[in-house]
Scaffold this motif. Structure first.
Motif, mmCIF file in Angstrom:
data_model
loop_
_atom_site.group_PDB
_atom_site.id
_atom_site.type_symbol
_atom_site.label_atom_id
_atom_site.label_comp_id
_atom_site.label_asym_id
_atom_site.label_seq_id
_atom_site.Cartn_x
_atom_site.Cartn_y
_atom_site.Cartn_z
ATOM 1 N N PHE A 248 0.823 -1.205 0.000
ATOM 2 C CA PHE A 248 0.000 0.000 0.000
ATOM 3 C C PHE A 248 0.862 1.261 0.000
ATOM 4 N N GLU A 249 1.803 1.335 0.931
ATOM 5 C CA GLU A 249 2.619 2.542 1.084
ATOM 6 C C GLU A 249 3.521 2.767 -0.123
ATOM 7 N N ARG A 250 4.195 1.711 -0.561
ATOM 8 C CA ARG A 250 5.151 1.852 -1.647
ATOM 9 C C ARG A 250 4.460 2.263 -2.950
ATOM 10 N N PHE A 251 3.316 1.641 -3.230
ATOM 11 C CA PHE A 251 2.595 1.978 -4.452
ATOM 12 C C PHE A 251 2.208 3.450 -4.472
ATOM 13 N N HIS A 252 1.671 3.939 -3.365
ATOM 14 C CA HIS A 252 1.194 5.320 -3.347
ATOM 15 C C HIS A 252 2.333 6.332 -3.314
ATOM 16 N N ALA A 253 3.521 5.866 -2.994
ATOM 17 C CA ALA A 253 4.676 6.755 -3.082
ATOM 18 C C ALA A 253 5.132 6.917 -4.532
ATOM 19 N N LEU A 254 4.675 6.015 -5.416
ATOM 20 C CA LEU A 254 5.113 6.035 -6.811
ATOM 21 C C LEU A 254 4.098 6.643 -7.777
ATOM 22 N N ILE A 255 2.931 7.031 -7.266
ATOM 23 C CA ILE A 255 1.935 7.592 -8.180
ATOM 24 C C ILE A 255 2.171 9.090 -8.362
ATOM 25 N N GLN A 256 1.744 9.594 -9.502
ATOM 26 C CA GLN A 256 1.904 11.015 -9.793
ATOM 27 C C GLN A 256 0.690 11.522 -10.554
ATOM 28 N N LYS A 257 0.436 12.813 -10.461
ATOM 29 C CA LYS A 257 -0.729 13.425 -11.078
ATOM 30 C C LYS A 257 -0.305 14.312 -12.240
ATOM 31 N N ARG A 258 -1.096 14.245 -13.332
ATOM 32 C CA ARG A 258 -0.907 15.134 -14.466
ATOM 33 C C ARG A 258 -2.220 15.849 -14.732
ATOM 34 N N SER A 259 -2.141 17.124 -15.089
ATOM 35 C CA SER A 259 -3.346 17.928 -15.320
ATOM 36 C C SER A 259 -3.451 18.312 -16.791
ATOM 37 N N PHE A 260 -4.707 18.418 -17.257
ATOM 38 C CA PHE A 260 -4.977 18.774 -18.651
ATOM 39 C C PHE A 260 -6.082 19.822 -18.680
ATOM 40 N N ARG A 261 -5.975 20.770 -19.581
ATOM 41 C CA ARG A 261 -6.936 21.864 -19.654
ATOM 42 C C ARG A 261 -8.047 21.612 -20.657
ATOM 43 N N THR A 262 -7.808 20.763 -21.638
ATOM 44 C CA THR A 262 -8.814 20.539 -22.673
ATOM 45 C C THR A 262 -9.179 19.066 -22.751
ATOM 46 N N VAL A 263 -10.386 18.804 -23.268
ATOM 47 C CA VAL A 263 -10.850 17.431 -23.444
ATOM 48 C C VAL A 263 -9.986 16.710 -24.475
ATOM 49 N N SER A 264 -9.543 17.434 -25.479
ATOM 50 C CA SER A 264 -8.703 16.835 -26.513
ATOM 51 C C SER A 264 -7.394 16.307 -25.922
ATOM 52 N N GLU A 265 -6.764 17.118 -25.061
ATOM 53 C CA GLU A 265 -5.532 16.672 -24.410
ATOM 54 C C GLU A 265 -5.790 15.467 -23.516
ATOM 55 N N LEU A 266 -6.928 15.492 -22.814
ATOM 56 C CA LEU A 266 -7.282 14.376 -21.933
ATOM 57 C C LEU A 266 -7.446 13.090 -22.732
ATOM 58 N N LYS A 267 -8.173 13.142 -23.846
ATOM 59 C CA LYS A 267 -8.412 11.948 -24.648
ATOM 60 C C LYS A 267 -7.114 11.372 -25.192
ATOM 61 N N ASP A 268 -6.220 12.245 -25.633
ATOM 62 C CA ASP A 268 -4.930 11.775 -26.143
ATOM 63 C C ASP A 268 -4.142 11.070 -25.043
ATOM 64 N N ALA A 269 -4.169 11.632 -23.833
ATOM 65 C CA ALA A 269 -3.417 11.046 -22.720
ATOM 66 C C ALA A 269 -4.008 9.718 -22.282
ATOM 67 N N VAL A 270 -5.334 9.642 -22.223
ATOM 68 C CA VAL A 270 -5.997 8.385 -21.829
ATOM 69 C C VAL A 270 -5.674 7.290 -22.836
ATOM 70 N N LEU A 271 -5.725 7.630 -24.102
ATOM 71 C CA LEU A 271 -5.419 6.647 -25.148
ATOM 72 C C LEU A 271 -3.952 6.250 -25.106
ATOM 73 N N ASP A 272 -3.090 7.213 -24.846
ATOM 74 C CA ASP A 272 -1.651 6.950 -24.784
ATOM 75 C C ASP A 272 -1.298 6.029 -23.622
ATOM 76 N N GLN A 273 -2.109 6.083 -22.560
ATOM 77 C CA GLN A 273 -1.845 5.274 -21.375
ATOM 78 C C GLN A 273 -2.746 4.043 -21.308
ATOM 79 N N TYR A 274 -3.166 3.549 -22.465
ATOM 80 C CA TYR A 274 -4.100 2.425 -22.488
ATOM 81 C C TYR A 274 -3.559 1.212 -21.739
ATOM 82 N N SER A 275 -2.296 0.903 -21.918
ATOM 83 C CA SER A 275 -1.731 -0.279 -21.256
ATOM 84 C C SER A 275 -1.788 -0.147 -19.740
#
Length: 425
Positions: free
Chosen positions: A145-172
Motif C-alpha cells: 500500500f505505502e510503496r505503491f502510493h509513493a510512486l503515483i503522480q498526477k498530471r493535469s490537462f486543460r482541454t478534453v482533446s488533451e485528456l483523450k490523447d493522454a488516456v489513449l496513450d496510457q491504455y496499457s
C-alpha cells in the motif's frame, strides 16, 4: 508522500487503524480493466470490491457501444474496438466529474510506464520489453500500500482533446494491476477532494469500506452522475433541519438496486427518464420536504407554476376548492396527481429482455451454462410477472430474485435490455 496524496488516501481508505486488514482490502482492489475472453464487450472482476468502479465503467461502455456504434452485435469486439471503447468511456466519466474549473487529472504509476517513458524520467537507457514486463510483474508482487502510493503522480490537462490523447496513450496502464485504482484516483482529483467532501454526508466515512472493501453509494453516484452525493432519491430533502443531498439530473445510465425493491427509495432519476406524473410528484415533494403527502393550499400556485400548468388566480382558487372540498387548508398528493395526470400508465412493451452479466470471474466455474454465475444470463419478463413496467420497484425485485441476492444492476438508459455487473457483498 505529498499532502494531496495523503488527503486522497484518507478520502478513499480512511485512517489506517489496522494495516493488515487495510492491505488485504487494497490487494482486492489491485486489478485493471480486463475484457472477458468469452464476452468481448464485458469486463471481468477478480475479487469482491472493485465492482463499484468496474460496473459504472461497464455501463457507460455498453451505452457507447449500443448508441454510438454501427456494429451489428454488441457482444463481439476486437482488441482495437475494446481499446477505443474503454478509453472513450473513461474520458466520458472524467468529463462528467469535471467541475467548473475545467481541469482534468490523470493519476499514473511510475513503474507502469513504457520503456521509453521510464528511460526519460530516470535518465537511464530503455530496457527491453521483456525486461520491463518482468520488472513490472515483480513490482506488482513486491509493492504494498505505502510503496505503491509513493510512486503515483498526477498530471493535469486543460482541454478534453488533451485528456483523450493522454488516456489513449496510457491504455496499457488501465489494464495493468493498478488500472482500476488509478482511474478512481483520476476521477476523484478531477472532481476535487473538497468538492467531494462537501457532497457526502459524513466526510469521515471513507469511499471504500475498511472492513468489507465495497464502494460507498457516494462513490457510485460520483461515477454515474458526476456528483458524490450519498443518497439516491430525487432532489434534496430536509430532515430535522439537516439538508440531505440527492440526485438532481437524469443519469446517462440507469441504476437498479435492492434498496428500491425494499421501498427505501422510489421514483429515482437514477433508474429511468421521468414521466410527466413522476416529474409532478417530484416537484410536489420539493414543497413537502418532510414527505407528509400533502402541502399547504397556499403553495398550490407555486407547484402549478413549477409544472408549467395554468396558474391564473381564478383557476387556482377553483382547484383549491376541488382538491380541498372540506377546507382543511391542505392539498393531498394523490388527488393532485389524479386531477392533472389521470390514468397515466406505462407505454412500454408487454415483455422485455434482461441480460445479466456476472463479471466476478471466480464465481463462473468454467463458464458453464448449467451452474450459477454463468458469464451471461438472458431472461424474458412478461407484463403478467412484473405488472406495469412503470412499477420499477416490482420489476427490480423480479430481476434481483432471478439474478441472485445482493446483485445491483447498472443499465444503459433508457434501454429495456439490462446488463449488470454482479455486486459481491
Amino acid at each position: 508522500m505529498s499532502e494531496v496524496t495523503k488527503e486522497l488516501l484518507e478520502l478513499v481508505w480512511g485512517t489506517k487503524s489496522s494495516p493488515g486488514l487495510s492491505d488485504t482490502i487494497f490487494c482486492r482492489w489491485t486489478q485493471g480493466f480486463v475484457f472477458s475472453e468469452s464476452e468481448g464487450s464485458a469486463l471481468e472482476q477478480f475479487e469482491g470490491g472493485p465492482c463499484a468502479v468496474i460496473a459504472p465503467v461497464q455501463a457507460f461502455l455498453l451505452k457507447k457501444l449500443l448508441f454510438s456504434s454501427e456494429k451489428s452485435s454488441w457482444r463481439d469486439c476486437s482488441e482495437e474496438e475494446q481499446k477505443e471503447l474503454l478509453c472513450h468511456t473513461l474520458c466520458d466519466i472524467l468529463e462528467s466529474a469535471c467541475d467548473s474549473s475545467g481541469s482534468y487529472c490523470l493519476v499514473s504509476w511510475l513503474r507502469g510506464r513504457t520503456p521509453e517513458e521510464a528511460a526519460r524520467i530516470s535518465g537511464s537507457p530503455a530496457q527491453s520489453s521483456c525486461q520491463v514486463e518482468h520488472s513490472s510483474a515483480l513490482a506488482v508482487e513486491e509493492l504494498g500500500f505505502e510503496r505503491f502510493h509513493a510512486l503515483i503522480q498526477k498530471r493535469s490537462f486543460r482541454t478534453v482533446s488533451e485528456l483523450k490523447d493522454a488516456v489513449l496513450d496510457q491504455y496499457s496502464m488501465w489494464g495493468n494491476k493498478f488500472g482500476v485504482l488509478l482511474f478512481l484516483y483520476s476521477v476523484l482529483l478531477t472532481k476535487g477532494i473538497e468538492n467531494i467532501k462537501n457532497s457526502i454526508e459524513d466526510a469521515n466515512e471513507p469511499l471504500i469500506d475498511p472492513v468489507y472493501g465495497h464502494g460507498s453509494q457516494s462513490l457510485i453516484n460520483l461515477l454515474l452522475t458526476g456528483h458524490a452525493v450519498s443518497n439516491v432519491w430525487d432532489g434534496d430533502r430536509e430532515c430535522s433541519g439537516m439538508q440531505l443531498l440527492g440526485i438532481h439530473e437524469q443519469a446517462a445510465v440507469g441504476f437498479l438496486t435492492l434498496m428500491e425493491a425494499l421501498r427505501y427509495c422510489k421514483d429515482m432519476a437514477l433508474v429511468a427518464p421521468e414521466a410527466p406524473s413522476e416529474q409532478a410528484r417530484r416537484v410536489f415533494q420539493t414543497y413537502d420536504p418532510e414527505d407528509n403527502g400533502f402541502i399547504a393550499d397556499s403553495l398550490l400556485e407555486d407547484v402549478m407554476k413549477a409544472l408549467d400548468l395554468v396558474s391564473d388566480p381564478e383557476y387556482i382558487n377553483l382547484m383549491k376548492n376541488k382538491l380541498d372540498p372540506e377546507g382543511l387548508g391542505i392539498i393531498l398528493l394523490g388527488p393532485f396527481l389524479q386531477e392533472f395526470f389521470p390514468d397515466q400508465g406505462s407505454s412500454g412493451p408487454e415483455s422485455f429482455t434482461v441480460y445479466h452479466y456476472n463479471g466476478l470471474k471466480q464465481s463462473n466455474y468454467n463458464e458453464k451454462d448449467d451452474v450459477p454465475g454463468v458469464s451471461l444470463l438472458r431472461h424474458v419478463y412478461e407484463a403478467s410477472e412484473t405488472g406495469r413496467l412503470s412499477d420499477s420497484p416490482r420489476v427490480t425485485q423480479q430481476v434481483i430474485d432471478r439474478a441472485g441476492i445482493g446483485t445491483e444492476f447498472l443499465i444503459p438508459n433508457p434501454v429495456l435490455g439490462l446488463l449488470g455487473h454482479a455486486n459481491c457483498i
